[in-house]
Write a protein that holds these residues in place. Structure first.
Motif, short mmCIF file in Angstrom:
data_model
loop_
_atom_site.label_atom_id
_atom_site.label_comp_id
_atom_site.label_asym_id
_atom_site.label_seq_id
_atom_site.Cartn_x
_atom_site.Cartn_y
_atom_site.Cartn_z
N ALA A 196 7.36 10.79 -3.44
CA ALA A 196 6.89 9.54 -4.04
C ALA A 196 8.02 8.51 -4.08
O ALA A 196 7.81 7.33 -3.74
CB ALA A 196 6.37 9.81 -5.45
N VAL A 237 1.01 6.61 -6.96
CA VAL A 237 -0.06 7.58 -7.21
C VAL A 237 0.48 9.01 -7.16
O VAL A 237 0.15 9.86 -8.00
CB VAL A 237 -1.20 7.40 -6.19
CG1 VAL A 237 -2.21 8.54 -6.30
CG2 VAL A 237 -1.90 6.06 -6.41
N LEU A 238 1.35 9.28 -6.17
CA LEU A 238 1.97 10.61 -6.08
C LEU A 238 2.83 10.89 -7.30
O LEU A 238 2.82 11.99 -7.86
CB LEU A 238 2.83 10.70 -4.82
CG LEU A 238 2.16 11.13 -3.52
CD1 LEU A 238 3.18 11.14 -2.40
CD2 LEU A 238 1.53 12.50 -3.67
N ALA A 244 0.90 4.15 -2.84
CA ALA A 244 0.75 5.58 -2.57
C ALA A 244 1.85 6.38 -3.25
O ALA A 244 1.60 7.46 -3.80
CB ALA A 244 0.78 5.82 -1.06
N GLY A 245 3.06 5.84 -3.23
CA GLY A 245 4.17 6.50 -3.92
C GLY A 245 3.93 6.60 -5.41
O GLY A 245 4.21 7.64 -6.04
N GLY A 299 0.82 -1.21 0.00
CA GLY A 299 0.00 0.00 0.00
C GLY A 299 0.84 1.25 0.00
O GLY A 299 0.52 2.24 -0.68
N LEU A 300 1.95 1.24 0.75
CA LEU A 300 2.86 2.39 0.78
C LEU A 300 3.47 2.63 -0.60
O LEU A 300 3.57 3.77 -1.07
CB LEU A 300 3.96 2.15 1.81
CG LEU A 300 4.82 3.35 2.21
CD1 LEU A 300 3.98 4.42 2.87
CD2 LEU A 300 5.95 2.90 3.14
N THR A 343 6.97 16.72 -4.65
CA THR A 343 6.04 15.59 -4.71
C THR A 343 6.72 14.36 -5.28
O THR A 343 6.54 13.24 -4.78
CB THR A 343 4.82 15.96 -5.56
OG1 THR A 343 4.17 17.10 -5.00
CG2 THR A 343 3.84 14.81 -5.62
N LEU A 360 8.68 7.13 -0.63
CA LEU A 360 7.68 6.15 -0.21
C LEU A 360 7.96 4.77 -0.80
O LEU A 360 7.85 3.74 -0.12
CB LEU A 360 6.27 6.61 -0.62
CG LEU A 360 5.68 7.78 0.17
CD1 LEU A 360 4.35 8.20 -0.44
CD2 LEU A 360 5.51 7.41 1.63
#
Length: 318
Positions: free
Chosen positions: A295, A161-162, A158-159, A154-155, A291, A298
């Protein structure tokens, strides 16, 4: 990152160095001497990562001359020549299954390189490596079968997506797709490199697989670049890429693994997206936004967490 093939390369060269240091290996210094001894293999791994990613930056500079496919061809062909000369692998005495494994390994190597350089030709180097490392990370999560690794997955998501800014059109969707596909081939590369290592002695299997990869990419490189591949300055830069991205890092990492636990090695290799971003900034002037940097951080954290979650408890506590 579990880059198992790198533990194979240049074994014969490294053996000579190991023989020259028997007393140093036997002595177990205390205090500052022990700390310096521990930092030695770490420095070798970091140097190997720097060599790989700065070699990739040089490859991007070479692309206007030879094209992405031409660069892949030069890298694999010249690396194969060097490794075959160093290893001098025997070709007799192997079964059909052995050869099938080494051919699959070479095909995965060729596919990984072709797809990655297509990505690097379209999106920043740091972003390309970050997306590519998701392949080994997914393999690690699937193989571990531990619930905690869903957190790391999941982490990493998230990276991503960023990094995409909500859509890969910001990066160039084709380049992002190539990087993700390269990650899939990287996972296959890891699987077949381990199988090849069990079937072939020392670095013989890797040298033969590199030759297979070179043969597979030559038609692609010739179709794209033609006679430009034979320009002396282009060949010289191609040799630099081959040495920096294949021969030198494999040798450094092999030496490091003689004194460094494999889990620690894997954690250090998880830093490659950050090294790639640095190489892209210094060599290619590819600046990252805050950003993008977050990313990449992450994804690195997810990779390190996934590796540590697979370490035995006593090893993780040390």
């Amino acid at each position: 990152m579990n880059d198992a093939a790198r533990t194979d390369v240049a074994a014969r060269t490294a053996d000579a160095a190991a023989v020259a240091l028997p007393e140093a290996a036997a002595a177990r210094p205390d205090g500052p001497h022990r700390r310096r001894a521990a930092l030695g293999p770490v420095a070798l791994v970091v140097a190997g990562g720097l060599s790989v990613q700065f070699g990739s930056a040089v490859a991007v500079l070479l692309m206007p001359r030879a094209g992405a496919l031409g660069v892949v061809t030069l890298r694999l062909v010249l690396a194969a020549v060097v490794l075959l000369a160093l290893c001098r692998p025997r070709v007799r005495g192997y079964t059909r299954a052995d050869w099938g494994t080494v051919v699959a390994f070479g095909a995965a190597m060729a596919g990984m390189n072709v797809l990655f350089y297509q990505a690097a030709d379209r999106i920043p180097l740091g972003a390309a490596v970050t997306l590519e490392v998701l392949g080994p990370l997914a393999l690690s999560v699937i193989a571990s079968r531990r619930l905690v690794n869903l957190v790391w997955a999941g982490l990493a998501l998230a990276g991503v997506v960023l990094l995409s800014g909500g859509g890969f059109d910001r990066l160039d969707p084709v380049g992002a797709a190539f990087a993700l596909a390269a990650g899939v081939m990287w996972a296959a590369y890891i699987v077949f490199s381990a199988r090849t290592g069990r079937r072939f002695p020392q670095a013989d299997g890797l040298a033969l697989a590199m030759a297979v990869g070179a043969v597979l990419t030559v038609p692609l490189g010739v179709a794209e670049a033609g006679s430009r591949l034979l320009v002396p300055s282009t060949v010289g830069l191609g040799l630099a890429v081959a040495l920096m991205s294949s021969v030198l890092p494999y040798t450094l990492e092999l030496l490091a693994l003689r004194r460094l636990p494999a889990p620690t090695f894997a954690i250090l290799m998880s830093l490659e997206p950050a090294i790639a971003a640095t190489a892209g900034f210094l060599v290619l002037s590819q600046a990252l936004s805050v950003t993008d940097a977050l990313a990449i951080a992450l994804v690195i954290a997810a990779s390190m967490g996934a590796v540590r979650s697979q370490m035995p408890k006593r090893t993780a506590e040390k």
